[in-house]
Design a protein around this motif. Structure first.
Motif, mmCIF file in Angstrom:
data_model
loop_
_atom_site.group_PDB
_atom_site.id
_atom_site.type_symbol
_atom_site.label_atom_id
_atom_site.label_comp_id
_atom_site.label_asym_id
_atom_site.label_seq_id
_atom_site.Cartn_x
_atom_site.Cartn_y
_atom_site.Cartn_z
ATOM 1 N N ASN A 67 14.088 53.087 30.444
ATOM 2 C CA ASN A 67 13.348 51.653 30.978
ATOM 3 C C ASN A 67 12.901 51.022 31.696
ATOM 4 O O ASN A 67 12.015 50.314 32.181
ATOM 5 N N GLN A 70 9.156 51.656 30.316
ATOM 6 C CA GLN A 70 9.266 50.035 29.599
ATOM 7 C C GLN A 70 9.043 48.757 30.388
ATOM 8 O O GLN A 70 8.010 48.370 30.304
ATOM 9 N N GLN A 71 9.203 49.223 31.770
ATOM 10 C CA GLN A 71 9.088 48.115 32.666
ATOM 11 C C GLN A 71 7.340 48.192 32.873
ATOM 12 O O GLN A 71 6.759 47.309 33.434
#
Length: 250
Positions: A67, A70-71
């Motif tokens: 995550n 991805q951020q």
């Protein structure tokens, strides 16, 4: 040294966690393989339970890492898109500046040429060439009206140039004003019959002064048009930032 270690851990923490997980599993395996008579060290759960717990934590950390990556990628993409949008907006503004300046230059060139032609001694002589005095005065008045109209239209266009507006002694403005004043005086003198058009000496003196003012104006006009066209070429063919483009015209 401490900062380098922290940087290394941040960059490779997932691999460090994987290595620690293997070591942890090995320690668990070792501990469950040992026999002890002390009941305190006897486990109340199986090795599989602890490994399942460790695996769950590992998967949670892996999901958190994914995550985060991805951020970071989304932030980079968003930043890139914002830069593209800003650049596109700047290009749009510069394009409008070019369009406006091209319109002004084309209109100015047309008006300056017509003004110069109407201020030519030959144009004044032609307007006064009729044998009929009424026709003659009508033609001279029409010529003067056109000269006045072009003078004020040109003045408005020149006022859009901030450099000229702030420089009262600019050579083009001085030559422009002198030519206008001279041709207005000559037309007024002809109308009031202060100049005898049959007097070669008087007419020659008028023509000489008007021609000199026209030639000076023509020279300054060409130099000015070349300077503003040079700015346009720079905007069109060079990579100019919006701030620099604004400085060129403000």
């Amino acid at each position: 040294m401490k900062d380098k270690f922290k940087k290394f851990v941040r960059q490779h923490w997932i691999f460090i966690w994987a290595l620690l997980s293997v070591v942890y599993a090995a320690i668990v395996q070792l501990l469950f393989s040992l026999k002890t008579s002390n009941q305190f060290f006897v486990a109340h759960w199986g090795a599989g339970d602890i490994l399942t717990y460790a695996s769950t934590i590992s998967l949670g950390l892996l999901a958190m890492w994914q995550n985060k990556k991805q951020q970071e990628e989304n932030d980079i993409t968003q930043e890139r898109m914002e830069r593209i949008i800003i650049h596109a907006n700047e290009l749009s503004i510069i394009s409008k500046m070019i369009e406006h300046e091209e319109r002004r230059v084309n209109e100015l060139d047309k008006l300056l040429n017509r003004f110069m032609q109407n201020c030519d001694p030959q144009a004044v002589a032609i307007a006064y060439s009729s044998a009929d005095k009424i026709v003659c005065m009508t033609q001279v008045t029409e010529l003067e009206r056109t000269i006045d109209k072009d003078f004020f239209a040109i003045s408005r266009l020149l006022a859009e140039d901030k450099v000229l507006k702030l420089d009262p002694d600019n050579a083009l403005k001085v030559a422009f004003a002198k030519l206008y004043q001279t041709v207005k005086k000559d037309i007024g003198d002809i109308r009031q019959e202060k100049i005898d058009m049959c007097d070669i000496h008087a007419v020659g003196k008028m023509v000489g002064k008007l021609s000199a003012e026209r030639d000076t104006f023509m020279k300054e006009k060409e130099e000015y048009l070349e300077s503003i066209q040079s700015k346009l070429r720079k905007l069109l063919f060079e990579e100019i930032a919006l701030e620099d483009a604004r400085k060129m015209y403000n």
